[in-house]
Each structure stands twice: as C-alpha cells, then as structure tokens.
Design a protein around this motif. Sequence first.
Motif, PDB file in Angstrom:
ATOM      1  N   ASP A 212       0.884  -1.140  -0.019  1.00 37.23           N
ATOM      2  CA  ASP A 212      -0.070  -0.080  -0.037  1.00 37.23           C
ATOM      3  C   ASP A 212       1.023   1.178   0.044  1.00 37.23           C
ATOM      4  OD1 ASP A 212      -2.656   1.196   0.614  1.00 37.23           O
ATOM      5  OD2 ASP A 212      -1.622   2.124   2.113  1.00 37.23           O
ATOM      6  N   PRO A 213       0.489   2.343  -0.779  1.00 39.81           N
ATOM      7  CA  PRO A 213      -0.768   2.585  -1.713  1.00 39.81           C
ATOM      8  C   PRO A 213      -0.588   1.644  -3.104  1.00 39.81           C
ATOM      9  CG  PRO A 213       0.563   4.235  -1.858  1.00 39.81           C
ATOM     10  CD  PRO A 213       1.520   3.371  -0.704  1.00 39.81           C
ATOM     11  N   SER A 214      -1.560   1.375  -3.362  1.00 40.05           N
ATOM     12  CA  SER A 214      -1.719   0.553  -4.710  1.00 40.05           C
ATOM     13  C   SER A 214      -0.996   1.094  -5.774  1.00 40.05           C
ATOM     14  CB  SER A 214      -3.235   0.341  -5.072  1.00 40.05           C
ATOM     15  OG  SER A 214      -3.259  -0.488  -6.300  1.00 40.05           O
ATOM     16  N   GLY A 215      -0.257   0.575  -6.402  1.00 36.51           N
ATOM     17  CA  GLY A 215       0.578   0.955  -7.578  1.00 36.51           C
ATOM     18  C   GLY A 215       2.127   1.318  -7.293  1.00 36.51           C
ATOM     19  N   ILE A 216       2.348   1.207  -5.995  1.00 40.63           N
ATOM     20  CA  ILE A 216       3.626   1.770  -5.493  1.00 40.63           C
ATOM     21  C   ILE A 216       4.643   0.846  -6.064  1.00 40.63           C
ATOM     22  CG2 ILE A 216       3.844   0.411  -3.637  1.00 40.63           C
ATOM     23  CD1 ILE A 216       4.834   4.077  -3.706  1.00 40.63           C
ATOM     24  N   PHE A 217       6.128   1.368  -6.361  1.00 40.26           N
ATOM     25  CA  PHE A 217       7.092   0.487  -6.800  1.00 40.26           C
ATOM     26  C   PHE A 217       7.006   0.231  -8.645  1.00 40.26           C
ATOM     27  CE2 PHE A 217       7.839  -0.111  -2.416  1.00 40.26           C
ATOM     28  CZ  PHE A 217       9.280   0.191  -2.525  1.00 40.26           C
ATOM     29  N   ALA A 218       5.852   0.969  -9.056  1.00 44.50           N
ATOM     30  CA  ALA A 218       5.818   0.740 -10.553  1.00 44.50           C
ATOM     31  C   ALA A 218       6.978   1.421 -11.316  1.00 44.50           C
ATOM     32  CB  ALA A 218       4.653   1.009 -11.074  1.00 44.50           C
ATOM     33  N   ARG A 219       7.239   0.807 -12.622  1.00 41.96           N
ATOM     34  CA  ARG A 219       8.306   1.355 -13.261  1.00 41.96           C
ATOM     35  C   ARG A 219       7.885   1.843 -14.393  1.00 41.96           C
ATOM     36  NH1 ARG A 219      11.112  -4.665 -13.444  1.00 41.96           N
ATOM     37  NH2 ARG A 219       8.865  -4.921 -13.403  1.00 41.96           N
ATOM     38  N   SER A 220       6.588   2.284 -14.552  1.00 40.83           N
ATOM     39  CA  SER A 220       6.031   2.983 -15.542  1.00 40.83           C
ATOM     40  C   SER A 220       4.688   3.213 -15.284  1.00 40.83           C
ATOM     41  CB  SER A 220       6.279   2.415 -16.967  1.00 40.83           C
ATOM     42  OG  SER A 220       5.500   1.022 -16.991  1.00 40.83           O
ATOM     43  N   LEU A 221       4.161   4.111 -15.838  1.00 41.95           N
ATOM     44  CA  LEU A 221       2.616   4.615 -15.771  1.00 41.95           C
ATOM     45  C   LEU A 221       1.700   3.610 -15.981  1.00 41.95           C
ATOM     46  CD1 LEU A 221       0.248   6.587 -14.950  1.00 41.95           C
ATOM     47  CD2 LEU A 221       0.480   7.224 -17.611  1.00 41.95           C
ATOM     48  N   SER A 222       1.955   2.727 -17.112  1.00 43.86           N
ATOM     49  CA  SER A 222       1.398   1.485 -17.551  1.00 43.86           C
ATOM     50  C   SER A 222       1.193   0.317 -16.588  1.00 43.86           C
ATOM     51  CB  SER A 222       1.524   0.967 -18.895  1.00 43.86           C
ATOM     52  OG  SER A 222       3.035   0.724 -18.941  1.00 43.86           O
ATOM     53  N   GLU A 223       2.710   0.117 -16.025  1.00 40.67           N
ATOM     54  CA  GLU A 223       2.680  -0.793 -15.073  1.00 40.67           C
ATOM     55  C   GLU A 223       1.922  -0.206 -13.643  1.00 40.67           C
ATOM     56  OE1 GLU A 223       5.982  -3.558 -13.146  1.00 40.67           O
ATOM     57  OE2 GLU A 223       6.625  -1.549 -13.578  1.00 40.67           O
ATOM     58  N   CYS A 224       1.992   1.025 -13.439  1.00 40.16           N
ATOM     59  CA  CYS A 224       1.198   1.440 -12.083  1.00 40.16           C
ATOM     60  C   CYS A 224      -0.294   1.058 -12.235  1.00 40.16           C
ATOM     61  CB  CYS A 224       1.554   2.810 -11.781  1.00 40.16           C
ATOM     62  SG  CYS A 224       0.754   3.686 -10.569  1.00 40.16           S
ATOM     63  N   LEU A 225      -0.791   1.569 -13.394  1.00 41.81           N
ATOM     64  CA  LEU A 225      -2.351   1.183 -13.426  1.00 41.81           C
ATOM     65  C   LEU A 225      -2.729  -0.181 -13.399  1.00 41.81           C
ATOM     66  CD1 LEU A 225      -2.901   3.972 -16.351  1.00 41.81           C
ATOM     67  CD2 LEU A 225      -3.066   4.204 -13.775  1.00 41.81           C
ATOM     68  N   ALA A 226      -1.587  -0.857 -14.110  1.00 40.53           N
ATOM     69  CA  ALA A 226      -1.785  -2.295 -14.342  1.00 40.53           C
ATOM     70  C   ALA A 226      -1.934  -3.095 -12.820  1.00 40.53           C
ATOM     71  CB  ALA A 226      -1.076  -3.203 -15.267  1.00 40.53           C
ATOM     72  N   ILE A 227      -1.167  -2.565 -12.078  1.00 42.15           N
ATOM     73  CA  ILE A 227      -1.123  -3.266 -10.732  1.00 42.15           C
ATOM     74  C   ILE A 227      -2.496  -2.817 -10.000  1.00 42.15           C
ATOM     75  CG2 ILE A 227       0.052  -2.942  -8.416  1.00 42.15           C
ATOM     76  CD1 ILE A 227       2.553  -2.220  -9.675  1.00 42.15           C
ATOM     77  N   GLN A 228      -2.850  -1.664 -10.071  1.00 45.88           N
ATOM     78  CA  GLN A 228      -4.353  -1.154  -9.483  1.00 45.88           C
ATOM     79  C   GLN A 228      -5.453  -1.914  -9.964  1.00 45.88           C
ATOM     80  OE1 GLN A 228      -4.556   3.210  -8.705  1.00 45.88           O
ATOM     81  NE2 GLN A 228      -2.587   3.174  -9.656  1.00 45.88           N
ATOM     82  N   LEU A 229      -5.379  -2.024 -11.311  1.00 50.37           N
ATOM     83  CA  LEU A 229      -6.388  -2.767 -11.936  1.00 50.37           C
ATOM     84  C   LEU A 229      -6.333  -4.368 -11.754  1.00 50.37           C
ATOM     85  CD1 LEU A 229      -6.297  -1.066 -15.511  1.00 50.37           C
ATOM     86  CD2 LEU A 229      -8.238  -1.023 -13.925  1.00 50.37           C
ATOM     87  N   ARG A 230      -5.055  -4.922 -11.499  1.00 47.72           N
ATOM     88  CA  ARG A 230      -5.030  -6.133 -11.201  1.00 47.72           C
ATOM     89  C   ARG A 230      -5.627  -6.657  -9.672  1.00 47.72           C
ATOM     90  NH1 ARG A 230      -0.056  -6.509 -11.464  1.00 47.72           N
ATOM     91  NH2 ARG A 230       0.095  -7.277 -13.557  1.00 47.72           N
ATOM     92  N   GLU A 231      -5.510  -5.628  -8.848  1.00 43.87           N
ATOM     93  CA  GLU A 231      -5.932  -5.651  -7.606  1.00 43.87           C
ATOM     94  C   GLU A 231      -7.482  -5.569  -7.540  1.00 43.87           C
ATOM     95  OE1 GLU A 231      -4.296  -2.847  -4.791  1.00 43.87           O
ATOM     96  OE2 GLU A 231      -2.124  -3.911  -4.833  1.00 43.87           O
ATOM     97  N   ARG A 232      -8.075  -4.957  -8.436  1.00 48.51           N
ATOM     98  CA  ARG A 232      -9.453  -4.831  -8.446  1.00 48.51           C
ATOM     99  C   ARG A 232     -10.154  -6.111  -9.494  1.00 48.51           C
ATOM    100  NH1 ARG A 232     -10.796   1.641  -9.327  1.00 48.51           N
ATOM    101  NH2 ARG A 232      -9.278   2.131  -7.648  1.00 48.51           N
ATOM    102  N   ASP A 233      -9.205  -6.979 -10.006  1.00 52.39           N
ATOM    103  CA  ASP A 233      -9.414  -8.159 -10.931  1.00 52.39           C
ATOM    104  C   ASP A 233     -10.254  -7.333 -12.240  1.00 52.39           C
ATOM    105  OD1 ASP A 233      -9.815 -10.618 -11.711  1.00 52.39           O
ATOM    106  OD2 ASP A 233     -11.824 -10.879 -10.645  1.00 52.39           O
ATOM    107  N   ARG A 234      -9.701  -6.368 -12.680  1.00 52.41           N
ATOM    108  CA  ARG A 234     -10.218  -5.680 -13.888  1.00 52.41           C
ATOM    109  C   ARG A 234      -8.995  -5.907 -15.209  1.00 52.41           C
ATOM    110  NH1 ARG A 234     -13.324  -5.866 -16.265  1.00 52.41           N
ATOM    111  NH2 ARG A 234     -13.429  -3.969 -17.318  1.00 52.41           N
ATOM    112  N   LEU A 235      -7.785  -6.627 -14.846  1.00 53.47           N
ATOM    113  CA  LEU A 235      -6.729  -6.629 -15.780  1.00 53.47           C
ATOM    114  C   LEU A 235      -7.308  -7.604 -16.791  1.00 53.47           C
ATOM    115  CD1 LEU A 235      -4.421  -4.887 -16.759  1.00 53.47           C
ATOM    116  CD2 LEU A 235      -2.997  -6.607 -15.254  1.00 53.47           C
ATOM    117  N   ASP A 236      -8.113  -7.414 -17.713  1.00 54.30           N
ATOM    118  CA  ASP A 236      -8.365  -8.544 -18.677  1.00 54.30           C
ATOM    119  C   ASP A 236      -7.614  -7.848 -20.166  1.00 54.30           C
ATOM    120  OD1 ASP A 236      -9.807  -6.301 -20.009  1.00 54.30           O
ATOM    121  OD2 ASP A 236     -11.373  -6.983 -19.080  1.00 54.30           O
ATOM    122  N   PRO A 237      -7.491  -8.828 -21.012  1.00 55.02           N
ATOM    123  CA  PRO A 237      -6.644  -8.587 -22.309  1.00 55.02           C
ATOM    124  C   PRO A 237      -7.105  -7.496 -23.000  1.00 55.02           C
ATOM    125  CG  PRO A 237      -7.297 -10.923 -22.258  1.00 55.02           C
ATOM    126  CD  PRO A 237      -8.285 -10.269 -21.107  1.00 55.02           C
TER     127      PRO A 237
END
Length: 506
Positions: A212-237
């Motif tokens: 916490d906070p969600s998205g911390i330690f991401a290496r790019s904006l897309s990875e930061c958003l992907a981490i948060q979406l994965r926690e919400r179970d919304r990271l589909d193809p």
Amino acid sequence: MALQQRLDLRQSQALVMTPQLQQAIKLLQLSNVELSEFVDRELEQNPLLERDDGERDRDPAASGVDREDPVPERVEVSTRDTVELAASDRIASDGDSPLDTDYDNIYTNSSAVDQDGGGEAFGTWSGRSGSFEDEDGTAADRLSDGLNLRDHLEEQITMDIPDRMDRMVAYALMDHLDEAGYFTGELPAIAEQLGCGEERVQGVLARMQRFDPSGIFARSLSECLAIQLRERDRLDPCMQALLQNLPLLAARNIPALLKVCQVDQEDLMDMVTEIKALNPKPALAFDHEPVQTVVPDILMRAAPSGGWIVELNTDTLPKVLVNQRYYSRIQGTAKSRTDKEYIAERFQSASWLVKSLHQRANTILKVATEIVRQQDAFFLHGLQFLKPLILRDIAEAIGMHESTVSRVTTNKFIATPRGVFELKYFFTSAIQGADGQAAHSAEAVRFRIKGLIDAEKADDILSDDKIVEILRSEGIDIARRTVAKYREAMKISSSVQRRREKALGL
C-alpha cells in the motif's frame, strides 16, 4: 600642437543614492515574509531598535520611546458614477467562489466564476494527490496525520518480508523511489551492489509492488495502472491492450484504440472511466507539504454607503520603534569617539528604518487604492469587466514613478470580495475593440474564450476561426493566432482533440 595645463570649473547634476535611499527602495519590493525576516535581522544588529509590544495607549513620553507614526489604516474609495452600483447588495456575496489567480492553473483547477459573478463552476480535476478521482479523502486523511511514506513502507516490509536478506534488498529498492512512487533504479546494478542474484531482487520488487498504496514501486505509468487494475480483478486482455497504447489514449485517437482493444465504443468508454478512477502518482499522498495560504497585505470590503474600503492588513506590518531612553543613557556614558560614532550611526539607522516602514505602508495603500478605483467594474461584475491597465496609468494618477509602482505591486496581495489577488494581476495588456470601440483586457478576452469552449456541445465544436467570428461580433478585434496562443496558454486542446474527447465522454 602645444600641450598646456588649465583648471576648469564645471557644474553638473547627478543622482546619488545613499544607503538609506537604497534601503527604502529595497523595502518596497519585499513581500511581507521577506520584510519580517529583514526586520528580525535589524533587531538583532541594532540595540536601539525594539519590537512594539502593541500597547498603543501607553504614553510614549513616559516610556522614553519614540513610536512609529500611525499608519493610515483605511481609505474609502468611491466615485459618483459607481456609488449606487457598489452597494453591498450588488457585489458578490460571501458564498460566491473567488477567482483563482494562478495564471497557469486558473483554467484547469477547480474554480467558480461565471460571467456575471454568479458562481458557475467549471473546474473538473482534483489534483491534491495527483489522482484522476474527484474523491481523495484517503490522501487528505494521510496528509492530516502527517504519515511518512518511508515509515509506512518499513512497517509493511517488517510484516510481509521475514527473510533478513530480502529485507536488505527491500530497503535498497526503497532508496530508488521518486516522489510520485515510481521505482527508478536498475535491477542489475542493485543486485551487483548487494552481491545477490538479479532474480532475488526481481522477486522482492514484485512483492513490494503489492504494498500500500496501490501502484507503488511501478516502473512506468502503464505498470502502475496495471497493478491497481489487477488488485480490482479488472486486468483483462482488452484492458492490457489499452494500457500498452496509452499514447493513443492521450491523443484521443478513438479509431486506433477500438482497433487495438477489439471492443466497441461503449466498452472503450467504460474502460477509460475505470482508468480515470486510478491514481497515477500513488506516493503523492505522503510526504506532501500543504500549500501555504497567501496572507494578503491589503484588505478590501464594501462600504455601507457605497464604494469600497481599502485598508492595510496590520498583522503583516512589522511594528518596531526606537528606544529613546536607552539611546540617551548610553550616549551620555560613551567616552571614546568611536563609541559615540557607533551610537549615532545606530540611532540614525533605526530612525530611518522606522520612517521607511511607515513610508512603505503608505505607498502600498496609495497604489492599492488607485487600482481598486480603476478596476471598480471588475469587483462589481466579474472578470469580463477587467479593464486594460498599465503601470503608467497608476503612476500618473498618484504622482509616482512607474518603477515605484512596479516594486510596490510585486509580491503584494489584496483580499477582495472576489478572492485574493496579487496586485500585478490587475495589469493586463489591451486588445483593440472592433469599429473603434473601447479596448478590452487580454485577461477578460481569455476568460471569454474559456467560457465559449466550456459551453460548446459535442456535435458543435468551435474552431479557432469560429471563436474569432464570435468575438468580433461582440466588438473584440482579435486575430486567429492570438486565439490559438491564448487557448494553448490555458492548456486547452485543439478543436480536433476536443471533438475526440467529447466522443469519449471526457
């Protein structure tokens, strides 16, 4: 030709700036904070100066103290043609939201002013924590609690990483976080520094990306958003495809996004809405210094009989005085010439400082009063009535030099019924009116352009040429390139991009 010597006597005029005059000029351009620091230094260096304790009713002669001359605290400004208009029932009420005076953010941050000063809000984005969300209560709670990001992460390291070596790796990774919460280090370099395998460092980083906070330690904006979406179970193809093509989203290229994501326009809009609810800079909720509130130098309010009352904010004025009794006592006991010269110089310096502070206060009040008088229509009716004004206009009206007015209006703020403004804000260039009509303030024209763009519909986006036609019909003679320049300065996209934004519901 023979050389000869001769003695000539010539008379000339020259301006010599004494140290006292230089000090008085310097004091004019200091802000209230800088002035307070300057006076504090003088109090430390000059034994004849002392801070006023606020007991104004005490007899100066009894205490042996020469107090500063009283500063005029208010000036009532009224004109015969605006007295009735300036009645208290005609000005903006306390409930009206003030104008935002930040030139860079006045058109993007939340502010509320309509053309008649009635308070129609057009701000949309909440930027306290860098979030796309409107609700940032979590960030506000953390800010009020003063929670430190490093301490917050160390607690999670202690609880979630039991291995001692992995903890050392975690602390090393934590040293490479930027202020937004992104990891900026190189894994091979960190592995070599710690003497461990890169796979171990990669594994620890993956575990810390679940902190916490969600998205911390991401290496790019897309990875930061992907981490948060994965926690919400919304990271589909489809969402992954969208995150891999964020530049297309920034350009509002809808056809290309529909193609790469393999969805229809309705699904794409739902996906964009989900992304907008994420936090692109998760660490900004921590270690954030609150914005310091501007303390106005001048206070302004409506007079009961019409017009305006302009007064100095005495809380920002340093109150110092010269201790005459102490000066008389040490002057009588001084024996050497050096001591007497030092005491005389300190007394002269202290007296000049008190006089300079008094003169500075009077000059600020005089300039502010004239600005209020000339911008009366703005305070009554709103930004579109801001008139063109230059330093020379004020200087000629009060009988001062333009450079003096420039120094007085630098870093000086006035609190008005429409908000807190820097005095420099009221000086704007003029745009010629059509058919020889009166000139218009550039700031008022920018406000009008902003209003036109805000009111446009999705199926009727205004081009720069169309805006020029509308403004000219309203008596404003303006070129297309000027409209484009003002639009870009307000960080408003082109008509093509705005059409794409409207299609996406942004």
